[in-house]
Motif scaffolding. Structure first.
Motif, PDB file in Angstrom:
ATOM      1  N   HIS A  42       1.296   8.091   2.468  1.00 10.88           N
ATOM      2  CA  HIS A  42       0.742   7.860   3.805  1.00 10.88           C
ATOM      3  C   HIS A  42      -0.212   6.682   3.745  1.00 10.88           C
ATOM      4  O   HIS A  42      -0.922   6.516   2.762  1.00 10.88           O
ATOM      5  N   VAL A  43      -0.266   5.905   4.807  1.00 14.29           N
ATOM      6  CA  VAL A  43      -1.253   4.830   4.890  1.00 14.29           C
ATOM      7  C   VAL A  43      -2.411   5.235   5.801  1.00 14.29           C
ATOM      8  O   VAL A  43      -3.379   4.503   5.936  1.00 14.29           O
ATOM      9  N   GLU A  44      -2.317   6.415   6.371  1.00  6.41           N
ATOM     10  CA  GLU A  44      -3.339   6.899   7.295  1.00  6.41           C
ATOM     11  C   GLU A  44      -4.768   6.850   6.735  1.00  6.41           C
ATOM     12  O   GLU A  44      -5.695   6.530   7.477  1.00  6.41           O
ATOM     13  N   ARG A  70       9.185   3.815   6.326  1.00 10.90           N
ATOM     14  CA  ARG A  70       8.527   5.128   6.411  1.00 10.90           C
ATOM     15  C   ARG A  70       7.221   5.090   7.194  1.00 10.90           C
ATOM     16  O   ARG A  70       6.863   6.048   7.859  1.00 10.90           O
ATOM     17  N   GLN A  71       6.480   3.995   7.089  1.00  7.18           N
ATOM     18  CA  GLN A  71       5.099   3.966   7.586  1.00  7.18           C
ATOM     19  C   GLN A  71       4.834   2.873   8.627  1.00  7.18           C
ATOM     20  O   GLN A  71       3.670   2.548   8.882  1.00  7.18           O
ATOM     21  N   GLN A  74       2.157   3.648  11.353  1.00 10.90           N
ATOM     22  CA  GLN A  74       0.794   3.693  10.825  1.00 10.90           C
ATOM     23  C   GLN A  74       0.306   2.299  10.413  1.00 10.90           C
ATOM     24  O   GLN A  74      -0.854   1.951  10.633  1.00 10.90           O
TER      25      GLN A  74
END
Length: 167
Positions: A42-44, A70-71, A74
């Motif tokens: 996740h890059v969140e 995928r991200q 975000q």
């Protein structure tokens, strides 16, 4: 700020560039994680991201492209910078930007895209890579300019300062 530096590098030269970027960001006081694109879940948690990739056969590495797939949502919500390496020789060739660099930059809303000359060490190549290098007549050597990488990193540091100040 917490910054993700993620670099897809098959033989390590581009990863070393990413390490230079991370060092400059750390020196400016940022909390930096260096994680391989395949390992980014996740890059969140990050306030910003720097994406890097070597270019092989005219394309960014699969690991970076998969991360963006995928991200993407975000990544678009935070400042992102993109760099790629791959041209070798003097002058560096190829001189053209791969199509997927433009696509990835647009997808993540990259604030800047930089290209840096790469390194080609024939001894570290597998048989199919050697065949490709022979076809393209790419010049062997280390053409990287790490000072240019550091200079670009300082531009990111200045931009992050503006983000922190809400400018």
């Amino acid at each position: 700020m917490r910054v993700l530096v993620t670099v897809a590098s098959r033989h390590g030269a581009t990863r070393e560039m990413g390490t230079e970027v991370a060092a400059q960001l750390r020196a400016a006081g940022h909390d930096v994680d260096e994680i391989d694109p395949d390992d980014v879940e996740h890059v969140e948690p990050y306030d910003a991201a720097v994406l890097g990739s070597a270019v092989y056969v005219g394309r960014l590495a699969l690991g970076l492209r998969d991360l963006v797939d995928r991200q993407a949502g975000q990544l678009r919500q935070r400042p992102v910078w993109l760099f790629w390496s791959g041209p070798v020789g003097d002058p560096p060739v190829p001189a053209t930007t791969p199509d997927d660099v433009t696509d990835i930059a647009r997808t993540v809303g990259a604030r800047d895209v930089a290209v840096f000359a790469g390194r080609l060490d024939r001894d570290g190549l597998n048989i199919s890579e050697r065949a490709l290098v022979a076809l393209t007549r790419a010049e062997t050597g280390d053409f990287r300019d790490l000072e240019a990488v550091r200079t670009w990193s300082q531009e990111i540091v200045r931009a992050l300062r503006s983000v922190e100040q809400g400018v």
